[in-house]
Design an enzyme around this catalytic site. Structure first.
Site, mmCIF file in Angstrom:
data_model
loop_
_atom_site.group_PDB
_atom_site.id
_atom_site.type_symbol
_atom_site.label_atom_id
_atom_site.label_comp_id
_atom_site.label_asym_id
_atom_site.label_seq_id
_atom_site.Cartn_x
_atom_site.Cartn_y
_atom_site.Cartn_z
ATOM 1 N N PRO A 82 -8.234 2.710 -2.574
ATOM 2 C CA PRO A 82 -6.827 2.302 -2.642
ATOM 3 C C PRO A 82 -6.279 1.955 -1.256
ATOM 4 O O PRO A 82 -6.474 2.705 -0.305
ATOM 5 C CB PRO A 82 -6.120 3.546 -3.209
ATOM 6 C CG PRO A 82 -7.197 4.311 -3.898
ATOM 7 C CD PRO A 82 -8.435 4.068 -3.098
ATOM 8 N N CYS A 83 -5.610 0.829 -1.168
ATOM 9 C CA CYS A 83 -5.084 0.398 0.124
ATOM 10 C C CYS A 83 -3.590 0.136 0.106
ATOM 11 O O CYS A 83 -3.048 -0.424 1.040
ATOM 12 C CB CYS A 83 -5.824 -0.863 0.590
ATOM 13 S SG CYS A 83 -7.508 -0.524 1.131
#
Length: 362
Positions: A82-83
């Site tokens: 996840p970014c």
């Protein structure tokens, strides 16, 4: 394609299991799904053959990964780190490591770096990573590529509608292989529309749901938003409304740049990118094409490629729009996982056939 090669996979940052389900649908055996969020456990274990492990990938015991990958012909390490700056995973990781929300965006990109560290220690035969396209412009992506020393690597940004997902979503896809050169093809699969995907679901009203499917449930609409959606046309914008329905933000210069907010989807087109807030009419073009409501959680999941009977919650647990919406919006689209899985299977089969020819020649 022969199906004799047994590929075992571990899905890091597995979320609700979109990538896991897609890989399994392609014939790859996912044995372990890892995520920091305990809310992902049910979705993984109820819909796939994988075991769920609640863990922070930054401090993951790689022995667990190696054990999960033992016993197959080939090994695959997959994941979508996840970014998003304020993703659930990122917030939880920050709290665990004592990093405050004010420390900036850089820490959020480091989950990809942690993924690279696991790859370097485990050394699987094949790696695949799916992520947001802007990752390619970050220094952490260069660092990630450096950790793939000894692999043939390819990556590209894929428009998901080109692989049969009924959604305009662009994703960066990377594949790496120790077996030989690998190249992601240009996909041009039959496109699907909103009508193709959710047109057959029972009609429901805003604030109501289907008694036979607790996820086919739509959020409530205020009286004002009900008037707004009734004035909205598929593919249109709030500019189609009578002036008395406009809010103050619509008349400001900044509001003019968000025409799709409070929009309806179109039956004959793909959906917009499904987000964690897709159940809210005012959060994007998430109005149903003809019914006066936002799309339901089930419709959102199906537009992400999940089958109609995919289980996100244990029996008896009440539906939370925020919780399930986050699981759906953050998921790797199932269709993308399946397409990547088929491509990896083809790569492995070609390698196996070439190895057999070489062994016979030798």
């Amino acid at each position: 394609m022969r199906n004799t090669e047994k590929i075992l996979a571990v899905d890091l940052f597995c979320g609700a299991g979109g990538l896991t389900y897609g890989l399994e649908s392609s014939g790859i055996s996912v044995t372990l799904g890892v995520d920091i969020d305990p809310n992902c456990a049910h979705a993984i274990e109820a819909n796939s053959n994988a075991r769920f492990l609640q863990a922070d990938v930054a401090s993951l015991d790689v022995a667990e990964v190696k054990k999960a990958l033992s016993g197959g012909d080939f090994t695959l390490l997959a994941g979508c780190a996840p970014c998003q700056p304020f993703s659930t995973y990122s917030r939880a990781a920050k709290q665990r490591h004592g990093v405050g929300a004010g420390d900036g965006r850089s820490e959020d990109w480091r989950l990809a770096e942690h993924f690279g560290n696991v790859i370097r220690e485990v050394q699987p035969d094949i790696v695949t990573m799916e992520n947001v396209p802007p990752l390619a412009q970050q220094d952490v992506f260069k660092t990630f590529l450096e950790k793939l020393e000894g692999y043939w690597v390819d990556w590209k940004v894929i428009e998901c509608n080109s692989i049969g997902l009924p959604q305009t979503r662009k994703r960066l896809v990377l594949v790496a292989s120790k077996l030989g050169p690998i190249e992601i093809p240009d996909f041009d699969l039959p496109q699907k529309t909103v009508q193709d995907t959710i047109g057959g679901l029972p009609k429901i009203v805003a604030g109501g749901g289907d008694p036979n499917d607790k996820l086919h449930k739509a959020s409530r609409l205020s009286a004002l938003n009900m008037r707004r959606i009734r004035s909205s046309i598929p593919g249109g914008t709030w500019r189609d409304w009578p002036e008395e329905l406009l809010s103050s933000c619509h008349t400001k210069e900044t509001g003019a740049t968000y025409p799709s907010v409070y929009g309806r989807m179109e039956w004959d087109s793909p959906a917009p990118t499904i987000t964690t807030q897709c159940f809210g009419y005012g959060n994007g073009r998430f109005g149903h094409p003809e019914q006066d409501r936002a799309i339901s959680l089930r419709e959102a999941a199906m537009l992400q490629g999940f089958p109609r009977d995919y289980s996100f919650l244990p029996d008896g647990e009440p539906v939370s729009f925020a919780k399930v919406g986050r699981l759906i919006g953050n998921a790797v689209p199932v269709t993308l996982g399946e397409v990547i899985g088929r491509f990896i299977r083809q790569h492995v089969t070609e390698y196996s056939q070439l190895r057999t020819v070489e062994q016979r020649a030798g």
